[in-house]
Scaffold this motif. Structure first.
Motif, PDB file in Angstrom:
ATOM      1  N   GLU A 292     -28.339   7.390 -58.820  1.00  0.00           N
ATOM      2  CA  GLU A 292     -28.515   8.754 -59.646  1.00  0.00           C
ATOM      3  C   GLU A 292     -29.907   8.772 -60.451  1.00  0.00           C
TER       4      GLU A 292
ATOM      5  N   GLU B  29     -24.971  19.240 -52.318  1.00  0.00           N
ATOM      6  CA  GLU B  29     -26.213  18.849 -52.927  1.00  0.00           C
ATOM      7  C   GLU B  29     -27.310  19.198 -51.962  1.00  0.00           C
TER       8      GLU B  29
ATOM      9  N   ILE C 230     -28.538  14.463 -63.398  1.00  0.00           N
ATOM     10  CA  ILE C 230     -28.216  13.095 -62.953  1.00  0.00           C
ATOM     11  C   ILE C 230     -28.104  12.333 -63.996  1.00  0.00           C
TER      12      ILE C 230
ATOM     13  N   TYR D 131     -24.579  12.780 -64.601  1.00  0.00           N
ATOM     14  CA  TYR D 131     -23.720  12.322 -63.677  1.00  0.00           C
ATOM     15  C   TYR D 131     -23.671  10.819 -63.490  1.00  0.00           C
TER      16      TYR D 131
ATOM     17  N   ASN E   1     -20.649   8.154 -63.493  1.00  0.00           N
ATOM     18  CA  ASN E   1     -20.547   7.244 -62.562  1.00  0.00           C
ATOM     19  C   ASN E   1     -20.188   5.860 -63.336  1.00  0.00           C
TER      20      ASN E   1
ATOM     21  N   MET F 192     -23.777  21.905 -62.070  1.00  0.00           N
ATOM     22  CA  MET F 192     -23.858  20.474 -62.624  1.00  0.00           C
ATOM     23  C   MET F 192     -22.661  19.954 -63.140  1.00  0.00           C
TER      24      MET F 192
ATOM     25  N   TYR G 279     -20.217  18.712 -60.263  1.00  0.00           N
ATOM     26  CA  TYR G 279     -20.820  17.320 -59.943  1.00  0.00           C
ATOM     27  C   TYR G 279     -20.181  16.348 -60.669  1.00  0.00           C
ATOM     28  N   ILE G 280     -20.380  16.454 -61.884  1.00  0.00           N
ATOM     29  CA  ILE G 280     -19.880  15.451 -63.217  1.00  0.00           C
ATOM     30  C   ILE G 280     -18.507  15.243 -63.049  1.00  0.00           C
TER      31      ILE G 280
ATOM     32  N   ALA H 286     -17.493  12.935 -59.843  1.00  0.00           N
ATOM     33  CA  ALA H 286     -18.170  11.761 -59.718  1.00  0.00           C
ATOM     34  C   ALA H 286     -17.033  10.369 -60.121  1.00  0.00           C
TER      35      ALA H 286
END
Length: 390
Positions: free
Chosen positions: A142, A232, A257, A260, A264, A304, A307-308, A311
């Motif tokens: 990312e 994405e 990112i 994100y 991760n 967004m 997505y987080i 993860a």
């Protein structure tokens, strides 16, 4: 090779493999070259179909031969895709050929890379830390993509083909770095008779037949969490739909990112949070649904956040997949899971593309949220029966 030295080379490889300035603009590049959303969705279908065809054979190759050679070949093959696109001149056929090449490159490295990492950690007695290292792997991907997005958005604002050409040097360097990623099996298997190439397929399929947990985690990842891997690809079109100029794409992506990547890295901390297997997808689905209710730049925030939320369970699910495995054909088994993901991606790409054509791209994101909410209900039901992906 000591594990710290291997990890340094591995992290460098991961960073370089995804340091593609073309990431920021290639979907918009297709659209501005004359393709509509449906045409772009068909390109993603081609990518998934080619990946499905090559995933298991490439995984078996990685189990049969030295994994390092595939790690070296994959970046060079991937670089060819960006060169083809830079020269495509708006040709759908050349765009499709580029996706065929890129998909083949990713299939070379997908199961191979995860197996190589796990085996080195297992040999060093640190397999229990695999989810933590995998989280760092994902974060580096990312971060690499985020930096490339910023630079690619700026370069693409002036010249999209140049952004594509600039994807090639990092890939060439990644191929060189791969030389320092030895296959640890070559030492441990010395003097043993090597099984036949086709035996890796049989062993991988046998693992799926024997392990209900392996089947569940595969279904969990491919039918649910990996939706974000498909979605994405449409995100730049979402940015356009809410009125964002092209030069901002990289900045938007980089901000998302950064968060994100942090998610991760922190994923391993949720390893004992069993309810997260259904709770994280539920919250992610609610955010996606919110992102699909209107054409507003402010709705980039819930997009967004979705997505987080996805993860941690993506990282932990893949880590558990590696731990559940017991056979020697680790790359083939991992590639089998990716094969099912590719099949699911075909359906998801067609569904998103079809929805975008009929009701609009923004509402299509909302329906993806509804799908994920329904998926989280299934994950909750399976959790009640003793199966969790984390």
């Amino acid at each position: 090779m000591p594990l710290p030295r291997f990890l340094r080379a591995y992290y460098a490889y991961v960073f370089l493999f995804d340091f593609m300035l073309g990431y920021a603009i290639y979907t918009v590049y297709f659209q501005l070259s004359g393709l509509d959303v449906w045409g772009i969705a068909l390109l993603f279908v081609i990518w998934s179909a080619v990946a499905a065809a090559f995933e298991m054979p490439s995984g078996a190759l990685a189990d049969h031969f030295d994994r390092r050679w595939q790690m070296m070949a994959a970046p060079l093959v991937k670089a060819t895709a960006f060169a083809i696109w830079a020269l495509a001149g708006g040709s759908f056929a050349l765009f499709a050929i580029g996706f065929v090449v890129w998909s083949f490159a990713d299939s070379l490295v997908s199961g191979c890379k995860q197996a190589l990492l796990y085996e080195h950690m297992e040999a060093a007695g640190q397999a229990d830390d695999y989810d933590r290292i995998l989280g760092r792997d994902r974060a580096l991907v990312e971060i690499s993509a985020g930096i490339a997005l910023v630079l690619g958005g700026i370069v693409g604002h002036f010249s999209m083909p140049l952004a594509l050409w600039l994807a090639i040097p990092p890939l060439a360097l990644a191929s060189i770095v791969a030389f320092w990623l030895p296959d640890i099996r070559l030492r441990s298997d010395a003097g043993e008779e090597k099984p036949g190439y086709l035996s890796h397929f049989a062993e991988a399929l046998g693992e799926f037949r024997r392990s209900a947990d392996l089947r569940f985690i595969t279904a969990y990842l491919t039918l649910g969490i990996m939706l974000f891997g498909v979605l994405e690809e449409f995100d730049p079109l979402y940015y356009l739909a809410v009125g964002m100029p092209i030069w901002t794409f990289g900045l938007i992506g980089a901000l998302a990112i950064a968060a994100y990547a942090a998610a991760n890295v922190a994923a391993y901390r949720f390893a004992g949070f069993r309810a997260g297997g259904w709770l994280f997808p539920l919250v992610a689905g609610l955010f996606l649904f919110t992102a699909g209710i209107a054409e507003s730049a402010w709705l980039l925030i819930p997009l967004m956040l979705a997505y987080i939320c996805a993860a941690p369970v993506w990282v932990l699910g893949e880590a558990k997949f590696q731990r559940v495995m017991s056979g020697a054909s680790r790359a083939t088994t991992t590639s089998t899971m990716m094969f099912f993901h590719c099949l699911a991606s075909i359906g998801m790409s067609l569904a998103i593309g079809g929805l975008a054509l009929t009701i609009g791209l923004i509402p299509a994101y909302g329906w993806c949220g509804i799908y994920l909410i329904a998926f989280s209900a299934w994950a909750w039901w399976r959790d009640r029966r003793g199966q969790s992906a984390i």
